[in-house]
Design a protein around this motif. Sequence first.
Motif, PDB file in Angstrom:
ATOM      1  N   ILE A  75     -25.504  33.555   3.738  1.00 15.44           N
ATOM      2  CA  ILE A  75     -24.913  32.407   4.415  1.00 15.44           C
ATOM      3  C   ILE A  75     -24.732  32.719   5.883  1.00 15.44           C
ATOM      4  CG2 ILE A  75     -22.892  30.949   4.544  1.00 15.44           C
ATOM      5  CD1 ILE A  75     -22.481  31.678   1.550  1.00 15.44           C
ATOM      6  N   SER A  78     -23.228  28.187   7.752  1.00 14.84           N
ATOM      7  CA  SER A  78     -23.163  26.972   6.936  1.00 14.84           C
ATOM      8  C   SER A  78     -21.877  26.194   7.218  1.00 14.84           C
ATOM      9  CB  SER A  78     -23.214  27.335   5.458  1.00 14.84           C
ATOM     10  OG  SER A  78     -24.281  28.230   5.221  1.00 14.84           O
ATOM     11  N   GLN A  79     -21.965  24.922   7.038  1.00 12.43           N
ATOM     12  CA  GLN A  79     -20.788  24.070   7.141  1.00 12.43           C
ATOM     13  C   GLN A  79     -20.022  24.169   5.823  1.00 12.43           C
ATOM     14  OE1 GLN A  79     -19.954  22.681   9.844  1.00 12.43           O
ATOM     15  NE2 GLN A  79     -21.862  22.862  11.028  1.00 12.43           N
ATOM     16  N   ALA A  80     -18.761  23.787   5.867  1.00 11.22           N
ATOM     17  CA  ALA A  80     -17.922  23.859   4.668  1.00 11.22           C
ATOM     18  C   ALA A  80     -18.511  23.032   3.534  1.00 11.22           C
ATOM     19  CB  ALA A  80     -16.511  23.375   4.993  1.00 11.22           C
ATOM     20  N   LEU A  83     -21.301  24.816   2.057  1.00  9.17           N
ATOM     21  CA  LEU A  83     -20.776  26.018   1.417  1.00  9.17           C
ATOM     22  C   LEU A  83     -20.175  25.680   0.060  1.00  9.17           C
ATOM     23  CD1 LEU A  83     -20.837  28.842   2.482  1.00  9.17           C
ATOM     24  CD2 LEU A  83     -18.499  28.580   3.301  1.00  9.17           C
ATOM     25  N   ARG A  84     -19.496  24.556   0.016  1.00 10.22           N
ATOM     26  CA  ARG A  84     -18.877  24.133  -1.241  1.00 10.22           C
ATOM     27  C   ARG A  84     -19.931  23.825  -2.289  1.00 10.22           C
ATOM     28  NH1 ARG A  84     -13.784  22.974   0.962  1.00 10.22           N
ATOM     29  NH2 ARG A  84     -14.604  21.583   2.557  1.00 10.22           N
ATOM     30  N   HIS A  87     -21.345  26.950  -3.563  1.00  5.01           N
ATOM     31  CA  HIS A  87     -20.354  27.565  -4.454  1.00  5.01           C
ATOM     32  C   HIS A  87     -20.385  26.908  -5.823  1.00  5.01           C
ATOM     33  CE1 HIS A  87     -16.344  28.214  -6.218  1.00  5.01           C
ATOM     34  NE2 HIS A  87     -16.347  29.354  -5.561  1.00  5.01           N
TER      35      HIS A  87
END
Lengths: 132, 132
Positions: A75, A78-80, A83-84, A87
């Motif tokens: 990573i 990456s933007q949140a 990223l979410r 995940h």
Amino acid sequence: MTETTLTIRQMCDAFDVTPRTLRFYEAKELLFPIRQGTRRLFTKRDQARLKLILRGKRFGFSLEEIRQLLDLYHIGDSQATQLRKTHEVATMHLGEMISQRDDLNKAIDDLKDQLSWVEKILADMEQPQAAQ
Amino acid sequence: MTETTLTIRQMCDAFDVTPRTLRFYEAKELLFPIRQGTRRLFTKRDQARLKLILRGKRFGFSLEEIRQLLDLYHIGDSQATQLRKTHEVATMHLGEMISQRDDLNKAIDDLKDQLSWVEKILADMEQPQAAQ
DNA sequence: AGCAAAGTTGACGCGCACGTAAATGTAACG
DNA sequence: CGTTACATTTACGTGCGCGTCAACTTTGCT
């Protein structure tokens, strides 16, 4: 200094794959070797990714599934949101892997039982004294 | 009396596979349904075998590999020679499965680590107080 | 008897993960 | 400078595990 990048042949020898495979993985955006002229040089990052790719393959994941998992290990910025999502995907894979391991343990136990069963039969066949 | 044989559709519903898949497995000599006229009837033995087939598939074994393993579970009047060969093949598979499980455990641990890492980053992104 | 539902056998198609051959390029060595 | 060795792109081929018609028979129900 230990050279950190590998040529395609060094990669093949190190990981026991063919050049075709490495080029294929690059085409599928699983690897990103840098170019020295027209030739490929595989970085430490590529080497780490290939290791994960081969591991993923052993567990029956498709290359596309593996590609998604790989993102988790590299990573950058990456933007949140992204990223979410990564995940989430990885969490699903983790669940699959865990249940796969549990299944595997069951299968291993079953197979062990079967094997000792066969061993017992083989022993009986070789020791016919009891029937005398 | 609980009927012990299943029609193709009952098999499909019970194991979540398509008719095509069952006929394919029969053609590959993984299943041996009996015939009532032209139709297939899957015995308890077929049901047990299908269960093992689907399990084997989850572990990434090919149908041909699975076919060899299946013999271990349905040994009729095999000769000792054949039995020993079956035992040998199965022992190899067992080894593969065990090392696969160990690999899987490692991969699971790695993935867990990565996930908690990502979770930490996500938490930091949502709590910018420290930067104030 | 009639008709829909379900089953059967080919036969072709498809996506994946590469294999393999052909033509070309380029680096390295004597 | 020529040869040898390895790399590259392009493109078609292959094996596996089924999917998907098509054409036909069989079964069950009314």
